[in-house]
Structure formats: C-alpha cells, structure tokens
Design an enzyme around this catalytic site. Structure first.
Site, PDB file in Angstrom:
ATOM      1  N   THR A  87     -27.190  73.240 -40.450  1.00  0.00           N
ATOM      2  CA  THR A  87     -27.243  74.613 -39.950  1.00  0.00           C
ATOM      3  C   THR A  87     -27.944  74.703 -38.598  1.00  0.00           C
ATOM      4  OG1 THR A  87     -29.239  74.978 -41.266  1.00  0.00           O
ATOM      5  CG2 THR A  87     -27.121  75.675 -42.233  1.00  0.00           C
ATOM      6  N   HIS A 144     -21.732  69.763 -41.639  1.00  0.00           N
ATOM      7  CA  HIS A 144     -22.596  70.249 -40.568  1.00  0.00           C
ATOM      8  C   HIS A 144     -24.032  70.328 -41.081  1.00  0.00           C
ATOM      9  CE1 HIS A 144     -19.021  72.470 -38.687  1.00  0.00           C
ATOM     10  NE2 HIS A 144     -18.637  72.363 -39.951  1.00  0.00           N
ATOM     11  N   GLU A 187     -21.806  73.793 -44.484  1.00  0.00           N
ATOM     12  CA  GLU A 187     -23.069  73.841 -43.740  1.00  0.00           C
ATOM     13  C   GLU A 187     -24.202  73.421 -44.681  1.00  0.00           C
ATOM     14  OE1 GLU A 187     -23.914  74.515 -40.678  1.00  0.00           O
ATOM     15  OE2 GLU A 187     -22.167  75.484 -39.751  1.00  0.00           O
TER      16      GLU A 187
END
Length: 254
Positions: free
Chosen positions: A36, A34, A99
């Site tokens: 953030t 991912h 993340e």
C-alpha cells in the site's frame, strides 16, 4: 454494486466506486501484488474507496491477515497504472490486484507479518483456482512497471509463497565473480540479455544497448528473483538465475 457478494469467503466487503468492465472481454490471467505504501491500512482502504483517488484494488490484506474486497473479480480495478507484461499494456483488464498493507520504503519498510502472508497465500490460491492462473503470472507491481514502481519490494517473501504453491521461482544463483554486463555495454551479449528478459515477460526492447531502461528492468528482475543484491548490473548470478527461470517454464512458453 448492489448484491456484491465477496469472491473470497473470509473477505469483508468495502465497495470502491473506482472500477469498470474488463476491456475486450479479457479474462484475468495475472495476479498482481502491491504494497500500500501508506502509513496505515485504514488510510489505504479509505483512499482506494475514495472516488477522488481514481485508484482501487480487488483486495487489501491487512497486517493481521484480515481481507477486504473492494472490487469484484469480474470487474476491472484501477491498480496497475502504466505498464506491460508479455506485450500486453492494459494490465488492469488482465489482472486481479491485491494490495498488501505495508508502509513501504518511504516509511521504514517493515517485514511482512507471517499471518498477513498466510492470508495472501490463501487468497491467491482461491484466485488461481477460480481463474486457472499460471504460476509465472503471479507478479509484482515492479515487474509490470519497472522503475515507476518498486513494490511489494525486496522484503516480500516470494519463497514462502512458492513453497505454498503460489508463483514461479527458482533458487537464485550465488553471487560471485565472473563476467557481467552494465550501463554503457553493447553488442550481442546485451541483446541476448534483453531477449531473455522480454521472453520472460518484461517490457524491454532488443537494442543491444545496455541503456537506462535495461538497467531498470534488471533491477526489477533482481528485486523479485535475486533480491540479495539490487544494483541493475547483470552479473553472473543474475543471468544464471534468469536462465534457470526460463528453463523451468512450461515448454509451450519457451
């Protein structure tokens, strides 16, 4: 979590309360990457560790390469949300979420620093070794949640990870002319495209109609594997790149 020792030897521990057991005794077999999407790394860590947020991740990698672990790899972090991969809907139970600090498309979407990517690679290698994760199961959030999520985005350097032994990639076919499929098309060619996307892992039905979902999934595929043009059009380059990916999978998966 008393006695929380980091799974990665360079990780700082910042415990998040937002986790639970992996359901149905599922072992992690996906690494999910991912960004953030927040303006600072500190604000992202604070949010991921806030019980009000109901979100978390196993790890966060800051711009300078510093690694924070918030949930043990043995536990189920709440990072993936609604999505699916290869027919499995509970991505949180089957994945380890990382993340990567980057403000994302809403805040200018800068490049990922080299030192940050080096730490992501090091972290992924350790997870792969500990859990025997296959290259094709190192995924983007956008892969498992097409349309709902677009991170870590088209600037994420997947070729750098692949060169270091992380993830699955092929050289994208060059963009050029030739027949293409797009919104409103229907018939066997569309069905074949949907079948190939589903075979790779994307959550798409085989309807033979190039509908909104098909366009969204094609965009997600392009964002990861053919980022030079992200338009949801299944042009010759997109289809050929998909063929190459499927052909390079282990025979047991094809």
């Amino acid at each position: 979590m008393t006695g929380f020792l980091p799974d990665h030897d360079r990780a700082e521990v910042r415990v998040s309360p937002n986790f639970g057991p992996r359901r149905d005794c599922v072992r992690p077999d996906i690494i999910l990457l991912h960004y953030t999407g927040m303006q600072t790394g500190d604000s992202a860590v604070a949010w991921l560790c806030d019980p009000v947020s109901d979100v978390s991740a196993h790890y966060l990698v800051e711009e300078d390469g510093h690694i924070v672990q918030m949930v043990r790899e043995s536990d189920r972090a709440w990072h993936a949300g609604k999505g699916s991969w290869r027919g499995r809907a509970d991505i949180n139970s089957s994945s380890i979420g990382i993340e990567i600090v980057n403000p994302g498309h809403a805040f200018g979407y800068p490049d990922f620093p080299d030192c940050q990517i080096a730490s992501v690679i090091d972290l992924c290698r350790g997870i792969i070794d500990r859990h025997d994760i296959r290259p094709e199961r190192v995924l983007a959030h956008s892969d498992v949640s097409p349309g709902r999520k677009i991170d870590p985005g088209e600037k994420f350097p997947w070729p750098t990870l692949f060169a270091a032994g992380v993830g699955h990639l092929v050289e994208p076919a060059p963009i050029g002319g030739g027949r293409f499929l797009t919104s409103g098309d229907h018939g066997e060619p569309v069905e074949a495209l949907q079948s190939m996307l589903a075979l790779y892992g994307y959550g798409i039905g085989i309807s033979g109609e190039f509908d909104t979902l098909t366009k969204t999934v094609v965009e997600a595929f392009q964002r990861h594997f053919r980022p030079a043009r992200i338009d949801g059009v299944a042009d010759r380059s997109t289809v050929e790149t998909l063929h190459r990916l499927l052909a390079s999978l282990p025979g047991s998966l094809t």
